[in-house]
Design a protein around this motif. Structure first.
Motif, mmCIF file in Angstrom:
data_model
loop_
_atom_site.group_PDB
_atom_site.id
_atom_site.type_symbol
_atom_site.label_atom_id
_atom_site.label_comp_id
_atom_site.label_asym_id
_atom_site.label_seq_id
_atom_site.Cartn_x
_atom_site.Cartn_y
_atom_site.Cartn_z
ATOM 1 N N ARG A 24 1.976 -4.470 -6.256
ATOM 2 C CA ARG A 24 1.658 -4.624 -4.834
ATOM 3 C C ARG A 24 2.371 -5.841 -4.245
ATOM 4 O O ARG A 24 2.914 -5.781 -3.130
ATOM 5 C CB ARG A 24 0.141 -4.761 -4.672
ATOM 6 N N VAL A 25 2.372 -6.952 -4.992
ATOM 7 C CA VAL A 25 3.068 -8.156 -4.539
ATOM 8 C C VAL A 25 4.567 -7.874 -4.419
ATOM 9 O O VAL A 25 5.214 -8.264 -3.441
ATOM 10 C CB VAL A 25 2.798 -9.319 -5.507
ATOM 11 N N HIS A 26 5.112 -7.192 -5.409
ATOM 12 C CA HIS A 26 6.534 -6.859 -5.424
ATOM 13 C C HIS A 26 6.909 -6.040 -4.187
ATOM 14 O O HIS A 26 7.883 -6.360 -3.484
ATOM 15 C CB HIS A 26 6.857 -6.079 -6.697
ATOM 16 N N LYS A 27 6.154 -5.001 -3.922
ATOM 17 C CA LYS A 27 6.462 -4.119 -2.791
ATOM 18 C C LYS A 27 6.341 -4.858 -1.460
ATOM 19 O O LYS A 27 7.195 -4.717 -0.577
ATOM 20 C CB LYS A 27 5.533 -2.907 -2.784
ATOM 21 N N GLU A 28 5.287 -5.662 -1.306
ATOM 22 C CA GLU A 28 5.096 -6.382 -0.058
ATOM 23 C C GLU A 28 6.204 -7.406 0.157
ATOM 24 O O GLU A 28 6.714 -7.570 1.277
ATOM 25 C CB GLU A 28 3.730 -7.075 -0.057
ATOM 26 N N TYR A 29 6.618 -8.080 -0.932
ATOM 27 C CA TYR A 29 7.696 -9.062 -0.807
ATOM 28 C C TYR A 29 9.006 -8.356 -0.448
ATOM 29 O O TYR A 29 9.767 -8.832 0.408
ATOM 30 C CB TYR A 29 7.854 -9.834 -2.121
ATOM 31 N N GLU A 30 9.249 -7.209 -1.077
ATOM 32 C CA GLU A 30 10.462 -6.429 -0.784
ATOM 33 C C GLU A 30 10.454 -5.962 0.667
ATOM 34 O O GLU A 30 11.494 -6.019 1.355
ATOM 35 C CB GLU A 30 10.533 -5.234 -1.729
ATOM 36 N N ASP A 31 9.310 -5.509 1.154
ATOM 37 C CA ASP A 31 9.209 -5.076 2.554
ATOM 38 C C ASP A 31 9.484 -6.235 3.505
ATOM 39 O O ASP A 31 10.135 -6.053 4.556
ATOM 40 C CB ASP A 31 7.820 -4.503 2.829
#
Length: 385
Positions: free
Chosen positions: A325-332
């Protein structure tokens, strides 16, 4: 959370129980003398139905309707009838499909179960304690029920994590009767919510057999108590090195979805309780989240609190999902900053790579967490059936 209008601390099921508040809880909730659970339940406001009418503005006549019924508190109706104008008996005006479920309807069957169920040879009713919170004139109620001895003790803690249930309802058509697994960490007074699936009975039609309902829930709570130590121990072995990550501890929580004010509190607690403020294990990060939610959440019980509790629990029970979840939010966020262009800056690529490295390191632990969670869910299902 918003402060309730009243709090009632209880210990023991009834007058036959020789129950005392555990020392750690008595320090948190100082009272001269706790009441018993049965007394506390019977002091809660009741509800009855009465007829509803509407005024015809053209004739000034009041017309009764069978499509709706007023849900009111009977003792306040009497007071109002005696001319006491400062009381408000009305809770809600629902449709005629609304079924009133009063406190004794729900918790009377629990009393029966607690007299029979035992832990270490003692009836659960003899070791129960907790708190009941009232809001909106007692039309909304939430409570924590815990059992002294049904607990998890960590090697470096003097006070246990005590297991129990949180439950509640309202007469306003917003909160159905609910219950879910709950624990409180006596070391830091943090509360751990949603440790089991939330069970709900709506105020509609046949409310079913509450005794069977409580028996299944208590079985689930005991299952969590058996496995919680293992989840905590494994989470303590998973460290996030924030000196190698592209975000701070506070940003870790905001990337998960916590508002800034909660993220700052969670990060402060996690860093204060970690051996290093830069290398923090998942149990400590979870504890930071529960600290913020327990002591600084500004909303009401239920609603958005449940959303943040699920996020906090994933840190402990599903570290892989948390990092994803952290990875996806940071990527977004990187994509938003780049204006949606396909090319990400070199610094951004390095930042994503550092998060991916954490995900790869987690792979060795993922299977163990997933297996334990699956087994626990299967046990929950068996208990519900």
């Amino acid at each position: 959370m918003k402060d309730p209008e009243t709090r009632t601390v209880f210990a023991g099921l009834d007058g036959r129980s020789d129950a005392q508040l555990p020392n750690w809880y008595a320090e948190q909730k100082p009272v001269d003398e706790p009441v018993t659970f049965t007394e506390a339940i019977r002091e809660l406001p009741q509800a009855i139905e009465t007829t509803v009418a509407y005024q015809n503005p053209y004739s000034d006549e009041w017309v009764e309707t069978e499509r709706f019924n007023a849900v009111v508190e009977p003792s306040r109706l009497r007071e109002q009838g005696r001319g006491e104008d400062d009381v408000e008996p009305l809770f809600h005006i629902p449709t005629d499909s609304y079924a009133i479920i009063n406190p004794v309807d729900v918790y009377g069957p629990l009393e029966e179960v607690l007299r029979e169920e035992t832990i270490d040879g003692q009836a659960l009713g003899d070791v129960m304690f907790g708190e009941i919170r009232r809001y909106r004139g007692g039309g909304e109620v939430h409570m924590d029920v815990m059992f002294d001895g049904l607990e998890v003790t960590l090697p470096d803690r003097s006070d246990p994590i005590t297991m129990g249930m949180t439950s509640g309802y309202d007469f306003f058509g917003e909160h159905a009767v609910y219950v879910e697994g709950f624990a409180q960490d006596g070391y830091c007074s943090n509360t751990m919510r949603s440790l089991t699936d939330k069970e709900v009975v709506k105020h509609v039609g046949d409310v079913g057999n509450f005794r069977t309902w409580w028996e299944g829930i208590l079985e689930q709570v005991e299952l969590v108590a058996n496995d919680l130590f293992e989840f905590i121990r494994d989470a303590q072995e998973i460290d996030l090195d924030f000196s190698d990550l592209p975000f701070t501890t506070t940003e870790f929580y905001t990337l998960l979805g916590f508002p800034e004010y909660l993220a700052e509190r969670a990060a402060g607690d996690a860093k204060a309780n970690a051996p290093s403020p830069f290398e923090i294990d998942m149990w400590t990060l979870h504890s930071g989240a529960t600290y913020a939610l327990t002591h600084f959440f500004k909303g009401k019980e239920g609603g958005s609190l449940d959303q943040y509790v699920r996020i906090a629990n994933d840190i402990l029970f599903n570290p892989e999902r948390t990092v994803e979840r952290v990875h996806k939010e940071y990527e977004d966020q990187l994509e938003t900053e780049s204006g949606g262009e396909s090319q990400t800056s070199l610094d951004g690529e390095r930042a994503l790579a550092s998060i991916e490295h954490v995900s790869e390191d987690l792979q060795d632990d993922v299977e163990q967490f997933e297996e334990r969670e699956e087994v626990l869910r299967d046990r929950f299902q068996a208990a519900s059936d």
